[in-house]
Design a protein around this motif. Structure first.
Motif, PDB file in Angstrom:
ATOM      1  N   THR A 121       0.833  -1.207   0.000  1.00 17.59           N
ATOM      2  CA  THR A 121       0.000   0.000   0.000  1.00 17.59           C
ATOM      3  C   THR A 121       0.866   1.255   0.000  1.00 17.59           C
ATOM      4  OG1 THR A 121      -1.814  -1.111   1.155  1.00 17.59           O
ATOM      5  CG2 THR A 121      -1.749   1.286   1.294  1.00 17.59           C
ATOM      6  N   LEU A 122       1.906   1.232   0.811  1.00 23.89           N
ATOM      7  CA  LEU A 122       2.814   2.369   0.890  1.00 23.89           C
ATOM      8  C   LEU A 122       3.497   2.622  -0.453  1.00 23.89           C
ATOM      9  CD1 LEU A 122       4.178   4.497   2.715  1.00 23.89           C
ATOM     10  CD2 LEU A 122       5.908   2.785   3.261  1.00 23.89           C
ATOM     11  N   ALA A 123       3.993   1.561  -1.077  1.00 24.59           N
ATOM     12  CA  ALA A 123       4.667   1.699  -2.367  1.00 24.59           C
ATOM     13  C   ALA A 123       3.718   2.246  -3.425  1.00 24.59           C
ATOM     14  CB  ALA A 123       5.235   0.357  -2.806  1.00 24.59           C
ATOM     15  N   LEU A 124       2.486   1.772  -3.417  1.00 22.35           N
ATOM     16  CA  LEU A 124       1.501   2.236  -4.396  1.00 22.35           C
ATOM     17  C   LEU A 124       1.161   3.700  -4.175  1.00 22.35           C
ATOM     18  CD1 LEU A 124      -0.339   1.402  -6.746  1.00 22.35           C
ATOM     19  CD2 LEU A 124      -2.092   0.811  -5.044  1.00 22.35           C
ATOM     20  N   LYS A 125       0.996   4.095  -2.917  1.00 20.26           N
ATOM     21  CA  LYS A 125       0.667   5.487  -2.616  1.00 20.26           C
ATOM     22  C   LYS A 125       1.781   6.429  -3.065  1.00 20.26           C
ATOM     23  CE  LYS A 125      -1.011   8.549   1.043  1.00 20.26           C
ATOM     24  NZ  LYS A 125      -2.220   8.903   0.255  1.00 20.26           N
ATOM     25  N   LEU A 126       3.032   5.983  -2.936  1.00 16.21           N
ATOM     26  CA  LEU A 126       4.184   6.808  -3.316  1.00 16.21           C
ATOM     27  C   LEU A 126       4.475   6.734  -4.819  1.00 16.21           C
ATOM     28  CD1 LEU A 126       6.657   5.893  -0.412  1.00 16.21           C
ATOM     29  CD2 LEU A 126       5.523   8.105  -0.752  1.00 16.21           C
ATOM     30  N   GLY A 127       3.887   5.756  -5.496  1.00 15.43           N
ATOM     31  CA  GLY A 127       4.309   5.487  -6.870  1.00 15.43           C
ATOM     32  C   GLY A 127       5.764   5.065  -6.894  1.00 15.43           C
ATOM     33  N   TYR A 128       6.134   4.298  -5.885  1.00 14.28           N
ATOM     34  CA  TYR A 128       7.531   3.981  -5.616  1.00 14.28           C
ATOM     35  C   TYR A 128       8.099   3.000  -6.626  1.00 14.28           C
ATOM     36  CZ  TYR A 128      11.644   2.928  -2.766  1.00 14.28           C
ATOM     37  OH  TYR A 128      12.933   2.778  -2.314  1.00 14.28           O
ATOM     38  N   VAL A 129       9.323   3.252  -7.061  1.00 13.71           N
ATOM     39  CA  VAL A 129      10.062   2.323  -7.906  1.00 13.71           C
ATOM     40  C   VAL A 129      11.418   2.087  -7.253  1.00 13.71           C
ATOM     41  CG1 VAL A 129      11.058   1.869 -10.179  1.00 13.71           C
ATOM     42  CG2 VAL A 129       8.891   3.119  -9.993  1.00 13.71           C
ATOM     43  N   GLY A 130      11.707   0.829  -6.927  1.00 11.71           N
ATOM     44  CA  GLY A 130      12.958   0.485  -6.259  1.00 11.71           C
ATOM     45  C   GLY A 130      12.713  -0.580  -5.211  1.00 11.71           C
ATOM     46  N   VAL A 131      13.681  -0.744  -4.330  1.00 12.03           N
ATOM     47  CA  VAL A 131      13.553  -1.665  -3.197  1.00 12.03           C
ATOM     48  C   VAL A 131      13.148  -0.848  -1.976  1.00 12.03           C
ATOM     49  CG1 VAL A 131      14.797  -3.252  -1.682  1.00 12.03           C
ATOM     50  CG2 VAL A 131      15.230  -3.277  -4.143  1.00 12.03           C
ATOM     51  N   LEU A 132      12.135  -1.322  -1.272  1.00  7.92           N
ATOM     52  CA  LEU A 132      11.563  -0.585  -0.145  1.00  7.92           C
ATOM     53  C   LEU A 132      11.394  -1.528   1.037  1.00  7.92           C
ATOM     54  CD1 LEU A 132      10.076   2.010   0.975  1.00  7.92           C
ATOM     55  CD2 LEU A 132       7.973   0.999   0.050  1.00  7.92           C
ATOM     56  N   ALA A 133      11.799  -1.071   2.223  1.00  9.27           N
ATOM     57  CA  ALA A 133      11.625  -1.857   3.451  1.00  9.27           C
ATOM     58  C   ALA A 133      10.775  -1.076   4.442  1.00  9.27           C
ATOM     59  CB  ALA A 133      12.986  -2.172   4.079  1.00  9.27           C
ATOM     60  N   LEU A 134       9.990  -1.811   5.209  1.00 14.52           N
ATOM     61  CA  LEU A 134       9.190  -1.200   6.264  1.00 14.52           C
ATOM     62  C   LEU A 134       9.338  -2.041   7.523  1.00 14.52           C
ATOM     63  CD1 LEU A 134       7.268   1.075   7.013  1.00 14.52           C
ATOM     64  CD2 LEU A 134       5.370  -0.275   6.110  1.00 14.52           C
ATOM     65  N   GLU A 135       9.728  -1.375   8.612  1.00 11.01           N
ATOM     66  CA  GLU A 135       9.892  -2.043   9.908  1.00 11.01           C
ATOM     67  C   GLU A 135       8.608  -1.908  10.721  1.00 11.01           C
ATOM     68  OE1 GLU A 135      13.145  -0.210  11.880  1.00 11.01           O
ATOM     69  OE2 GLU A 135      14.621  -0.758  10.371  1.00 11.01           O
ATOM     70  N   PHE A 136       8.285  -2.968  11.468  1.00  7.02           N
ATOM     71  CA  PHE A 136       7.072  -2.986  12.276  1.00  7.02           C
ATOM     72  C   PHE A 136       7.372  -3.437  13.700  1.00  7.02           C
ATOM     73  CE2 PHE A 136       5.666  -3.895   7.940  1.00  7.02           C
ATOM     74  CZ  PHE A 136       4.576  -3.043   7.783  1.00  7.02           C
ATOM     75  N   PHE A 137       6.548  -2.935  14.631  1.00  4.91           N
ATOM     76  CA  PHE A 137       6.494  -3.460  15.989  1.00  4.91           C
ATOM     77  C   PHE A 137       5.213  -4.290  16.104  1.00  4.91           C
ATOM     78  CE2 PHE A 137       8.593   0.781  17.235  1.00  4.91           C
ATOM     79  CZ  PHE A 137       9.864   0.265  17.070  1.00  4.91           C
ATOM     80  N   TRP A 138       5.310  -5.445  16.799  1.00  6.24           N
ATOM     81  CA  TRP A 138       4.115  -6.205  17.124  1.00  6.24           C
ATOM     82  C   TRP A 138       3.879  -6.024  18.616  1.00  6.24           C
ATOM     83  CZ3 TRP A 138      -0.252  -8.006  15.633  1.00  6.24           C
ATOM     84  CH2 TRP A 138      -0.913  -9.007  16.338  1.00  6.24           C
ATOM     85  N   VAL A 139       2.778  -5.331  18.956  1.00  7.63           N
ATOM     86  CA  VAL A 139       2.427  -5.004  20.337  1.00  7.63           C
ATOM     87  C   VAL A 139       1.108  -5.700  20.652  1.00  7.63           C
ATOM     88  CG1 VAL A 139       2.006  -3.148  21.992  1.00  7.63           C
ATOM     89  CG2 VAL A 139       3.552  -2.773  20.062  1.00  7.63           C
ATOM     90  N   GLU A 140       1.082  -6.454  21.720  1.00  5.82           N
ATOM     91  CA  GLU A 140      -0.070  -7.325  21.991  1.00  5.82           C
ATOM     92  C   GLU A 140      -1.389  -6.565  22.023  1.00  5.82           C
ATOM     93  OE1 GLU A 140      -1.353 -10.916  25.041  1.00  5.82           O
ATOM     94  OE2 GLU A 140       0.615  -9.999  25.181  1.00  5.82           O
ATOM     95  N   ASP A 141      -1.429  -5.419  22.681  1.00  4.76           N
ATOM     96  CA  ASP A 141      -2.693  -4.685  22.816  1.00  4.76           C
ATOM     97  C   ASP A 141      -3.000  -3.801  21.610  1.00  4.76           C
ATOM     98  OD1 ASP A 141      -3.066  -5.813  25.299  1.00  4.76           O
ATOM     99  OD2 ASP A 141      -2.065  -4.166  26.348  1.00  4.76           O
ATOM    100  N   LEU A 142      -1.963  -3.395  20.875  1.00  7.10           N
ATOM    101  CA  LEU A 142      -2.154  -2.450  19.771  1.00  7.10           C
ATOM    102  C   LEU A 142      -2.012  -3.083  18.401  1.00  7.10           C
ATOM    103  CD1 LEU A 142      -0.150   0.588  21.246  1.00  7.10           C
ATOM    104  CD2 LEU A 142      -2.632   0.228  21.267  1.00  7.10           C
ATOM    105  N   GLY A 143      -1.483  -4.299  18.353  1.00  4.86           N
ATOM    106  CA  GLY A 143      -1.336  -4.973  17.068  1.00  4.86           C
ATOM    107  C   GLY A 143      -0.074  -4.572  16.343  1.00  4.86           C
ATOM    108  N   LEU A 144      -0.151  -4.514  15.023  1.00  8.16           N
ATOM    109  CA  LEU A 144       1.002  -4.233  14.167  1.00  8.16           C
ATOM    110  C   LEU A 144       1.136  -2.726  13.959  1.00  8.16           C
ATOM    111  CD1 LEU A 144       3.079  -6.010  12.580  1.00  8.16           C
ATOM    112  CD2 LEU A 144       1.608  -5.679  10.579  1.00  8.16           C
TER     113      LEU A 144
END
Length: 365
Positions: free
Chosen positions: A237-260
Motif C-alpha cells: 500500500t505504501l509503495a503504491l501510494k508513493l508510486g515507488y520504484v525500487g527496493v523498499l523496506a518497512l519495519e514494524f512493531f508487534w504489540v499485543e494490545d495495539l497490534g502491528l
C-alpha cells in the motif's frame, strides 16, 4: 537492434552499495559510484568512481556523464541531488520518497494517510512544545526528526526533566517523542517494485536489536500468518501510494494490545534483507539492479529457514576497545556447514560498526 543495458549511477559507497554492485556484475551490468571516499566498500569494486560530495553539482554532473540511471544505497542523500540527477535519467527511488524517509515527522504523517497504524508519539520542534507533554507519555524515546540510524540520534527519557536534558543533548533540533511500548516482536518486510508496477515481496524477517543496532534476523517469522500478510499489504500500500520504484523496506512493531505498528521505512535495500543473498533465488540487491536495468523482477521464495547475524567491529577487539586489534577467528565464528560469510571490505574496525554478516541455514523452509 541489440539494446544496451544502462550504466547504473550509485549514490553512496557503503556496504549496501558494494553488495548491489556484486549483484549487478553477475548480471553483466556496470556501476559508477559517487562517494567522498575513493576507497570505500562500494568504490573498491565499482567500474568507475566519482570522488565528491553528494551535494556537489560538478560531481553530480560527472556521474550523469557516465551513467544513464541512478539509485542510492542510503537515505540521507540530499533529495535536491536526486532531483538534479532526474534531469539526466530515471532515479530509483525518486527524490520525493527519499525526502519523506529522511524526516520522521513526514514519515509518520505519510503512514497515517496510507492507513498504516503507528505508535503514540508527539512532535517536538522547540522547547515551547514541551507544554503538551504529559506524564502519561513516559517512559519514552526521544528521536531526532532527521539523520538518525542504528540507534544514533535517540535517547531514552523517563520524565520531563530528562526530556529537557535529552533535547539539549541532541542539539535542540526538531524531534519526535515516541512512547515506549511492550514489544512482543519486531519484524520487517522488504519488497521490490519496478517501473511497470510489478511487485515482488520477500519473506518477512523477525529482528532482534542490541543497543539500537540490528543483531539478528530470523526467517521465517514466528508471528501468525494473518499478521505477516497484514505487514506485506501495508508495504505494498505504501509503495503504491508513493508510486515507488525500487527496493523498499518497512519495519514494524508487534504489540499485543495495539497490534502491528509501523516504525520506519527505508527507501533502499535493508539490513534485515541480507539473508536474501543466500536464502532466496533473487536477492534484494539483484532486484535493485534489475529495476535499474529494466530486467523483470526475480523470484523471492524462501529456499530454507535461516538466521542472519551482523558482525560488528567489536569482534576485532576481544580484549576491549582500548586493546590491540586482531582479526577474528573465523573458524570459531562461522559454522562449518550451511553458513555464508560476507565481509564488507572495511579497513577500520570500530565498536558498533557493521563489518560483515553471516547467514546460517536453520532448516527447511
Amino acid at each position: 537492434m541489440v539494446s544496451v543495458s544502462p550504466v547504473i549511477g550509485l549514490l553512496g559507497g557503503g556496504q549496501l552499495g558494494r553488495m548491489m554492485i556484486q549483484a549487478a556484475h553477475r548480471l553483466g551490468l556496470q556501476v559508477v559510484v559517487l562517494d567522498p571516499d575513493p576507497k570505500g566498500p562500494a568504490a573498491q569494486i565499482a567500474d568507475d568512481v566519482v570522488v565528491g560530495d553528494y551535494a556537489d553539482r560538478a560531481a553530480l554532473r560527472a556521474l550523469a556523464e557516465r551513467a544513464q540511471v541512478f539509485t542510492t544505497e542510503f537515505e540521507n542523500i540530499p533529495s535536491a541531488s536526486i532531483r538534479f540527477l532526474a534531469q539526466y535519467g530515471p532515479t530509483y527511488p525518486d527524490a520525493a520518497s527519499v525526502e519523506l524517509a529522511q524526516d520522521r515527522r513526514k514519515e509518520k504523517t505519510l503512514f497515517a494517510k496510507a492507513g498504516i497504524p503507528v505508535g503514540p508519539y508527539i512532535t517536538l520542534n522547540s522547547l515551547s512544545d514541551f507544554e503538551i507533554v504529559k506524564r502519561s507519555h513516559f517512559p519514552a524515546i526521544l528521536k531526532t526528526a532527521q539523520l538518525g540510524y542504528d540507534g544514533k540520534g535517540q535517547l531514552s527519557v523517563n520524565s520531563l526533566d530528562e526530556l529537557s536534558h535529552a533535547f539539549q543533548e541532541l542539539g535542540s533540533v526538531p524531534c519526535v517523542l515516541e512512547k515506549k511500548l511492550s514489544l512482543k516482536a519486531e519484524i520487517s518486510v522488504v519488497i521490490a517494485r519496478n517501473a511497470q508496477g510489478h511487485v515482488a515481496v520477500f519473506p518477512a524477517a523477525q529482528n532482534e536489536h542490541r543497543d539500537g543496532i540490528l543483531h539478528t534476523s530470523d526467517v521465517p517469522v514466528t508471528l501468525p500468518q494473518n499478521v505477516v500478510q497484514q505487514a506485506e499489504q501495508h508495504v505494498k500500500t505504501l509503495a503504491l501510494k508513493l508510486g515507488y520504484v525500487g527496493v523498499l523496506a518497512l519495519e514494524f512493531f508487534w504489540v499485543e494490545d495495539l497490534g502491528l505498528l509501523a516504525n520506519e521505512m527505508a527507501p533502499r535495500p535493508h539490513n534485515s534483507g541480507h539473508y536474501t543473498m543466500d536464502a532466496c533465488p533473487t536477492s534484494q540487491f539483484e532486484q535493485q539492479a534489475r529495476i535499474c536495468a529494466h530486467i523483470p523482477l526475480g523470484p523471492t521464495r524462501l529456499q530454507f529457514a535461516c538466521r542472519m547475524t551482523n558482525l560488528l567491529g567489536d569482534l576485532w577487539f576481544p580484549d576491549g576497545p582500548n586493546k590491540p586489534m586482531r582479526e577474528p577467528d573465523w573458524s570459531q565464528l562461522v559454522p562449518p556447514d550451511d553458513a555464508w560469510l560476507h565481509l564488507y571490505g572495511k579497513t577500520e574496525p570500530r565498536p558498533g560498526r557493521k563489518m560483515g554478516h553471516i547467514t546460517q541455514k536453520l532448516g527447511d523452509a
